[in-house]
Scaffold this motif. Sequence first.
Motif, mmCIF file in Angstrom:
data_model
loop_
_atom_site.group_PDB
_atom_site.id
_atom_site.type_symbol
_atom_site.label_atom_id
_atom_site.label_comp_id
_atom_site.label_asym_id
_atom_site.label_seq_id
_atom_site.Cartn_x
_atom_site.Cartn_y
_atom_site.Cartn_z
ATOM 1 N N LEU A 28 -4.689 3.174 -5.469
ATOM 2 C CA LEU A 28 -5.549 3.417 -4.317
ATOM 3 C C LEU A 28 -6.945 3.775 -4.802
ATOM 4 N N LEU A 29 -7.958 3.497 -3.972
ATOM 5 C CA LEU A 29 -9.335 3.758 -4.375
ATOM 6 C C LEU A 29 -9.587 5.240 -4.625
ATOM 7 N N THR A 30 -8.852 6.083 -3.910
ATOM 8 C CA THR A 30 -9.089 7.529 -4.002
ATOM 9 C C THR A 30 -8.291 8.199 -5.109
ATOM 10 N N HIS A 31 -7.444 7.412 -5.781
ATOM 11 C CA HIS A 31 -6.557 8.035 -6.776
ATOM 12 C C HIS A 31 -7.230 8.145 -8.144
ATOM 13 N N ASN A 64 -10.302 -3.976 -0.157
ATOM 14 C CA ASN A 64 -10.470 -2.629 -0.724
ATOM 15 C C ASN A 64 -9.367 -1.663 -0.288
ATOM 16 N N HIS A 65 -8.191 -2.203 0.005
ATOM 17 C CA HIS A 65 -7.040 -1.336 0.237
ATOM 18 C C HIS A 65 -6.493 -0.834 -1.100
ATOM 19 N N LEU A 66 -6.600 -1.686 -2.141
ATOM 20 C CA LEU A 66 -6.156 -1.342 -3.480
ATOM 21 C C LEU A 66 -7.253 -1.704 -4.473
ATOM 22 N N ARG A 67 -7.125 -1.154 -5.659
ATOM 23 C CA ARG A 67 -8.021 -1.513 -6.752
ATOM 24 C C ARG A 67 -7.168 -1.765 -7.986
ATOM 25 N N GLN A 68 -7.619 -2.694 -8.835
ATOM 26 C CA GLN A 68 -6.909 -2.987 -10.075
ATOM 27 C C GLN A 68 -7.779 -2.592 -11.256
ATOM 28 N N ILE A 70 0.836 -1.202 0.000
ATOM 29 C CA ILE A 70 0.000 0.000 0.000
ATOM 30 C C ILE A 70 0.871 1.252 0.000
ATOM 31 N N ALA A 71 1.920 1.244 0.826
ATOM 32 C CA ALA A 71 2.824 2.395 0.890
ATOM 33 C C ALA A 71 3.540 2.602 -0.445
ATOM 34 N N ALA A 72 3.930 1.497 -1.105
ATOM 35 C CA ALA A 72 4.625 1.602 -2.389
ATOM 36 C C ALA A 72 3.715 2.191 -3.463
ATOM 37 N N VAL A 73 2.450 1.779 -3.484
ATOM 38 C CA VAL A 73 1.499 2.329 -4.458
ATOM 39 C C VAL A 73 1.257 3.805 -4.177
ATOM 40 N N SER A 74 1.124 4.169 -2.906
ATOM 41 C CA SER A 74 0.916 5.569 -2.540
ATOM 42 C C SER A 74 2.097 6.441 -2.975
ATOM 43 N N HIS A 75 3.308 5.899 -2.787
ATOM 44 C CA HIS A 75 4.502 6.641 -3.197
ATOM 45 C C HIS A 75 4.539 6.794 -4.721
ATOM 46 N N TYR A 76 4.114 5.762 -5.438
ATOM 47 C CA TYR A 76 4.066 5.818 -6.904
ATOM 48 C C TYR A 76 3.129 6.941 -7.346
ATOM 49 N N HIS A 77 1.975 7.084 -6.676
ATOM 50 C CA HIS A 77 1.029 8.144 -7.030
ATOM 51 C C HIS A 77 1.651 9.532 -6.819
ATOM 52 N N GLN A 78 2.439 9.666 -5.777
ATOM 53 C CA GLN A 78 3.030 10.968 -5.469
ATOM 54 C C GLN A 78 4.013 11.415 -6.543
ATOM 55 N N ILE A 79 4.787 10.464 -7.068
ATOM 56 C CA ILE A 79 5.809 10.859 -8.052
ATOM 57 C C ILE A 79 5.294 10.731 -9.491
ATOM 58 N N ASN A 80 4.167 10.043 -9.688
ATOM 59 C CA ASN A 80 3.578 9.899 -11.028
ATOM 60 C C ASN A 80 2.077 10.220 -10.975
ATOM 61 N N PRO A 81 1.704 11.446 -10.627
ATOM 62 C CA PRO A 81 0.277 11.758 -10.454
ATOM 63 C C PRO A 81 -0.535 11.634 -11.747
ATOM 64 N N GLN A 82 0.136 11.699 -12.891
ATOM 65 C CA GLN A 82 -0.579 11.615 -14.163
ATOM 66 C C GLN A 82 -0.874 10.180 -14.587
ATOM 67 N N LEU A 83 -0.299 9.183 -13.860
ATOM 68 C CA LEU A 83 -0.485 7.777 -14.228
ATOM 69 C C LEU A 83 -1.459 7.099 -13.265
ATOM 70 N N LEU A 84 -2.083 6.048 -13.752
ATOM 71 C CA LEU A 84 -3.070 5.345 -12.932
ATOM 72 C C LEU A 84 -2.422 4.595 -11.780
ATOM 73 N N GLY A 85 -1.290 3.948 -12.010
ATOM 74 C CA GLY A 85 -0.624 3.210 -10.944
ATOM 75 C C GLY A 85 0.356 2.198 -11.509
ATOM 76 N N PRO A 86 1.161 1.555 -10.655
ATOM 77 C CA PRO A 86 2.146 0.573 -11.119
ATOM 78 C C PRO A 86 1.470 -0.725 -11.543
ATOM 79 N N VAL A 87 2.118 -1.434 -12.442
ATOM 80 C CA VAL A 87 1.653 -2.771 -12.801
ATOM 81 C C VAL A 87 2.264 -3.764 -11.807
ATOM 82 N N ARG A 88 1.819 -5.003 -11.897
ATOM 83 C CA ARG A 88 2.219 -6.039 -10.941
ATOM 84 C C ARG A 88 3.740 -6.180 -10.830
#
Length: 614
Positions: free
Chosen positions: A483-486, A472-476, A427-445
């Motif tokens: 994250l659900l809120t991203h 529901n901590h993450l969504r794919q 969860i922390a890794a996905v959150s960090h990904y959002h912070q540095i890549n706000p224009q992207l949906l999220g990391p792949v597996r």
Amino acid sequence: MIVATAGHVDHGKTALIKALTGQHTDRTAEELRRGISIELGYAYLPGDTGQSIDFVDVPGHEKFMRTLLAGVGCVDALMLVIAADDGVMPQTREHLALVGLLEIPRLLIVISKTGLATSDQIVAIERDVLSLIEQQNLPATICLHVDSLLGTGVEAVGAQLQLWASITPKPNSNEPARLVIDRHFKQPGLGSVVTGTLLGGQIGTGDFLQLSDNGALVRVRGIQIHHREAKQASAGQRCALNLSGDLQDAALGRGSQLLAKGSWAPTNRFDARLYLQEHNLRGTVQLHIGSAVVGARLVPLKGLQSSDSYGQWVLEQPLCCFHGDRFIVRDPASRTLLGSGVVVDPFAPQRGRQKPERLALIRAMDQVGPDQALETMLDVQSEGVDTQRFMLSRRLNSVPSISTDTLQIGGWLWTRANLEALIQQAIAAVSHYHQINPQLLGPVRAQLGKQLGLTADSRTLAAILRLALDRNHLRQTGPCLHLLTHTPQLDAQVTDWFDRVRPAFVECSPRPPVIGDMINQLQVDKHVLLDWLDRLSAAGLLVFIARNRYLLPADADRLLNVARGLAAEQHDGHFSTANFRDRSGIGRNHSVAVLEYFDRAGLTRASGNTRILR
């Protein structure tokens, strides 16, 4: 109780068994003509307490050492016969060595033919053999004197064996059945009959078993124990089974086993604890395991900070073995015993066998108690434990209870603490990904796995993602985790391009649109179009399936539901590419690409010519 009788040729083993049981174990014309044992012989003595004694009479001549090893592989005691008029011979020393190598718990020394020697000769022989036993650190030994022809001392031998039989613990009958075959013959009117020792479990008439050589299913038509019909045989008994089914003579010979359904799992290599005279063996040697003989090559496992020695045996032909099986190592050229070993992991991997984490896992597996082994394995293996493989290797019917708090997902077991910690890291890794890549949906597996130090196909990664998604901590969305809120912060150009290409995707849904058609419709360069399609995929607006193939996330989910529906219709959960093509209606080439994408995303797994949901 199973007792092997050994000794130098013509020292009176067969005569002693006949004096004890009234049964002659030499049965072939050649044995009767020459007066020596060539094949394994069998007899039995009813027990005073209901616990019978089964004898396996093994050949004494050095030329028949291979047959001897097949007879002493699974016994509770060894009765070593030494002729008073001959004394300790080379085969006597070799048979004593076997007691230590196989860790046979009880040893009875019988000095035979006492009528042909003086009391001083007998005392000298007893002194010599007890000295050998002391030098080899063998178990406490009882020495008795007999003359089988006169009958003197035979009663004392029988009484000692009856005492041992009364205190010998019975093998576990609450485990999958396993019978080691030592003889096969055809019986007129019955067909195929095999005899052997039931090492564990129970076998009843009507049961279906699998042959270790080829996995063929056979049915038990009848059972005999000591020449009497029986409904059931239990662990520790010798029995004869009348079989029907897919029978092949080559698969019923000595060295084969009959296993409970589901226990058939041949292996080409196994890891073992070693007790060898020479640890750097070169070339091929013989392994005698159970009643089987197989050529094998040793790969030492180095790096363990321990006095214990481990190695991986690479076999010339597959066989079925299990944790705790003991084996003898022999040089067929020089006819010498090289040592012994105990199987630790019957399903050893070839890759990574020298890595520190693998060596630590071997030490963890090398525990006598399955509960202790399981707890230690969970401590040292972040990838979890395959419970089905663990039960199979140790021949268990259920997962042992342990004190560690665990989570089980899809047949794999992890400690709850380790898995929960990894979920929070994910969860922390996905959150960090959002912070540095706000224009992207999220990391792949694969990207998330790299952040956590796990491979894309790691079962631990699959487990923590499954839990994070279920909670529901993450969504794919497509291949992206978020994250659900991203929500990606899309610029106007991205939105404009999605509006331009979306009609082409909707028009051919759920097929991917043809890139050439889109180029003509939009009047753009191919490289420009593909670049924007990749950017739209990174933003989560499209799903990249394969080069020149993209889908809307809703269409990817729709096709995944087709795969789920197909899997649910099959009892084993497998479905083929042809099944998927016909149900989805998207054609074979698109079906292959979509299923390969599902494999990469960790949603399905290829299994031969079919697939199964992860």
